[in-house]
Design a protein around this motif. Structure first.
Motif, PDB file in Angstrom:
ATOM      1  N   ARG A  70      45.912   9.383 -21.912  1.00 19.23           N
ATOM      2  CA  ARG A  70      44.539  10.133 -21.883  1.00 19.23           C
ATOM      3  C   ARG A  70      43.180   9.513 -21.235  1.00 19.23           C
ATOM      4  N   ASN A  71      43.278   8.257 -21.477  1.00 18.05           N
ATOM      5  CA  ASN A  71      42.273   7.699 -21.048  1.00 18.05           C
ATOM      6  C   ASN A  71      42.287   7.666 -19.433  1.00 18.05           C
ATOM      7  N   LYS A  74      41.231  11.184 -18.294  1.00 17.87           N
ATOM      8  CA  LYS A  74      39.825  11.131 -18.495  1.00 17.87           C
ATOM      9  C   LYS A  74      39.023  10.513 -17.209  1.00 17.87           C
ATOM     10  N   GLU A  78      36.621  12.299 -14.256  1.00 16.44           N
ATOM     11  CA  GLU A  78      35.172  11.622 -14.160  1.00 16.44           C
ATOM     12  C   GLU A  78      34.844  11.196 -12.558  1.00 16.44           C
ATOM     13  N   VAL A  90      33.220  15.744 -18.423  1.00 16.24           N
ATOM     14  CA  VAL A  90      34.597  15.530 -18.877  1.00 16.24           C
ATOM     15  C   VAL A  90      34.307  15.166 -20.187  1.00 16.24           C
ATOM     16  N   GLN A  91      35.293  15.572 -21.278  1.00 12.95           N
ATOM     17  CA  GLN A  91      35.161  15.242 -22.796  1.00 12.95           C
ATOM     18  C   GLN A  91      36.540  15.200 -23.203  1.00 12.95           C
ATOM     19  N   PHE A  92      36.705  14.312 -24.339  1.00 11.66           N
ATOM     20  CA  PHE A  92      37.836  14.485 -25.188  1.00 11.66           C
ATOM     21  C   PHE A  92      37.626  15.425 -26.311  1.00 11.66           C
ATOM     22  N   LYS A 110      43.774  13.981 -28.937  1.00 10.40           N
ATOM     23  CA  LYS A 110      42.848  14.049 -28.016  1.00 10.40           C
ATOM     24  C   LYS A 110      43.262  14.945 -26.692  1.00 10.40           C
ATOM     25  N   VAL A 112      42.215  16.635 -23.024  1.00 10.18           N
ATOM     26  CA  VAL A 112      41.119  16.191 -22.082  1.00 10.18           C
ATOM     27  C   VAL A 112      40.500  17.538 -21.359  1.00 10.18           C
TER      28      VAL A 112
END
Ligand code: ZN
Length: 448
Positions: A70-71, A74, A78, A90-92, A110, A112
């Motif tokens: 997920r990181n 994201k 971005e 962009v957000q969780f 989370k 994304v």
């Protein structure tokens, strides 16, 4: 009536896909061309390197598990957002999922989201496209095995990310959300959280497109190879219909005209307008046997939503531990994904999202006048509640036995009287702008 211009755009016998195009949008065509199978392949292969993206997998490692995946999603989003001039953020979308059948303890999850804000402040519409980034193998509770999930559903995740990359550079009056959701395999939790949030925060979600398993072109057992068809699943009776609404559908024969079915028809017409060698096949059911997907929570909240899935599935390459057994290979590996096919499905999604987000909103209070017994049909409606004013409207018509709209009448008024009996045809109304971008069609309600 005086404004009724009879632009009859096609013969009664032709399917929707053959409808005459007034003004194909060169901007949409350009975006469609920019969708890259190389990027999609790179994304799918990268997602597989996290070893497991299972919802309950490790979240602390920098290189494996759901947290690392997920990181990375994201961070990629971005990068795309940098080209948007500050319009894409962009957000969780973080939530705590309580213990349940497939969740052994409360867990923080989370989604994304890359949100491309609309450029028209008077336009409240939101469009959502999603794939799920979580994966699984045979045992749905096995969190840390080798769980590549290349087709299910890195394909849908890569599709959503590729759309974010291409569309971040463009402007649309309405807002588009590119989602990679979690928790699908454990019980549609990521999507359910997002749908509930949309409802609670009064998002004006005009359409939600769920892409799940959109990358395989070979059918198990049947050995069918099909890289030119994609299925779109839609409900007939709206999932959230009340008893009273179901009774009205029974009396009028409206069971094939739910908002989601109209979206499915729209996806066929628009997708085939912009993408060559792709048949969008309407399947008249919400989802496949024994399966359910991320569009369902949106339907339950009363939003318009459909599911896209490949034509023929290879169940040996879904939810399987990687292994060979009696001469059969199992496992959802990237080498069995047809990246050119995912590219086509991505292009279809792009044309649908772009055409909708550029169009006026749907007309409101679309009614079919039932005061008198007559062999004509009178329809009335109001201009859209949000965003730009339409240049005009299409009144759509088809035989009651036909799957697709067959005739279009262009009018600039908010009423139309047609010399065709409402007892013998179905009608709907869509708003259209001067460039020819159409809103979703609205099936009329009886009005006295
Ligand atoms: Zn899936």
């Amino acid at each position: 009536m005086k404004h009724l211009k009879l632009f009859i755009l096609l013969l009664l016998t032709l399917p929707a896909a053959a409808q005459t195009i007034i003004k194909p949008d060169s901007g949409i065509k350009q975006m469609v061309d920019e969708v890259s199978s190389k990027n999609i392949e790179a994304t799918i292969r990268k997602l597989v390197t996290f070893k497991s993206r299972h919802t309950l997998s490790d979240t602390t490692s920098k290189t494996t598990g759901s947290g690392a995946a997920r990181n990375w999603i994201k961070a990629e989003m971005e990068k795309y957002a940098a080209a948007s001039g500050g319009r894409m953020t962009v957000q969780f979308d973080t939530f705590t999922q309580p213990k349940g059948t497939r969740i052994d303890q409360p867990v923080k999850l989370k989604n994304v989201l890359a949100i491309l804000k609309g450029t028209d402040p008077t336009d409240t519409r939101v469009y959502i496209v999603s794939g799920h980034y979580d994966s699984r193998i045979n045992d749905v509770m096995d969190a840390n095995g080798v769980e590549p999930g290349a087709n299910d559903d890195a394909s849908g995740t890569a599709l959503s990310m590729e759309l974010a990359r291409v569309m971040a550079k463009r402007s649309f009056p309405a807002t588009i959300i590119f989602a990679a959701v979690v928790g699908e395999e454990q019980g549609l939790y990521g999507s359910a959280n997002l749908a509930k949030r949309a409802k609670a925060e009064n998002w004006n979600v005009d359409a939600m497109l769920n892409n799940d398993i959109v990358g395989n072109t070979h059918g198990m057992e049947t050995d069918l190879k099909d890289n030119r068809s994609v299925r779109v699943f839609s409900d007939g009776i709206p999932t959230n219909a009340t008893d009273k609404q179901v009774a009205a559908l029974k009396s009028l024969g409206g069971e094939n005209d739910s908002p989601s079915r109209e979206l499915a028809r729209y996806a066929k017409e628009t997708g085939e307008r912009y993408v060559d060698q792709l048949d969008v096949k309407l399947i008249y059911r919400r989802d496949r046997y024994l399966r359910g997907g991320d569009h369902l929570p949106f339907l339950e909240q009363g939003f318009t939503a459909v599911r896209f899935t490949e034509m023929n599935e290879d169940f040996n390459r879904q939810h399987q531990n990687i292994r060979a057994e009696n001469g059969v290979d199992y496992g959802d590996l990237p080498d069995f994904v047809d990246f050119n096919y995912v590219q086509k499905v991505t292009r279809m999604n792009l044309s649908v999202l772009a055409n909708l987000a550029l169009a006026p909103a749907r007309p409101q209070n679309v009614g079919i006048i039932t005061t008198d017994l007559t062999n004509k049909t009178k329809l009335t409606w109001e201009a859209p509640a949000t965003g730009k004013k339409p240049a005009g409207y299409y009144v759509l018509m088809r035989e009651t036995t036909s799957a697709f709209w067959e005739r279009k009448f262009y009018v600039t008024d908010t009423t139309a009287t047609l010399a065709y009996s409402k007892d013998n045809y179905f009608f709907a109304v869509q708003a259209v702008d001067a460039e020819g971008h159409e809103s979703l069609p609205v099936f009329p309600k009886p009005v006295r």
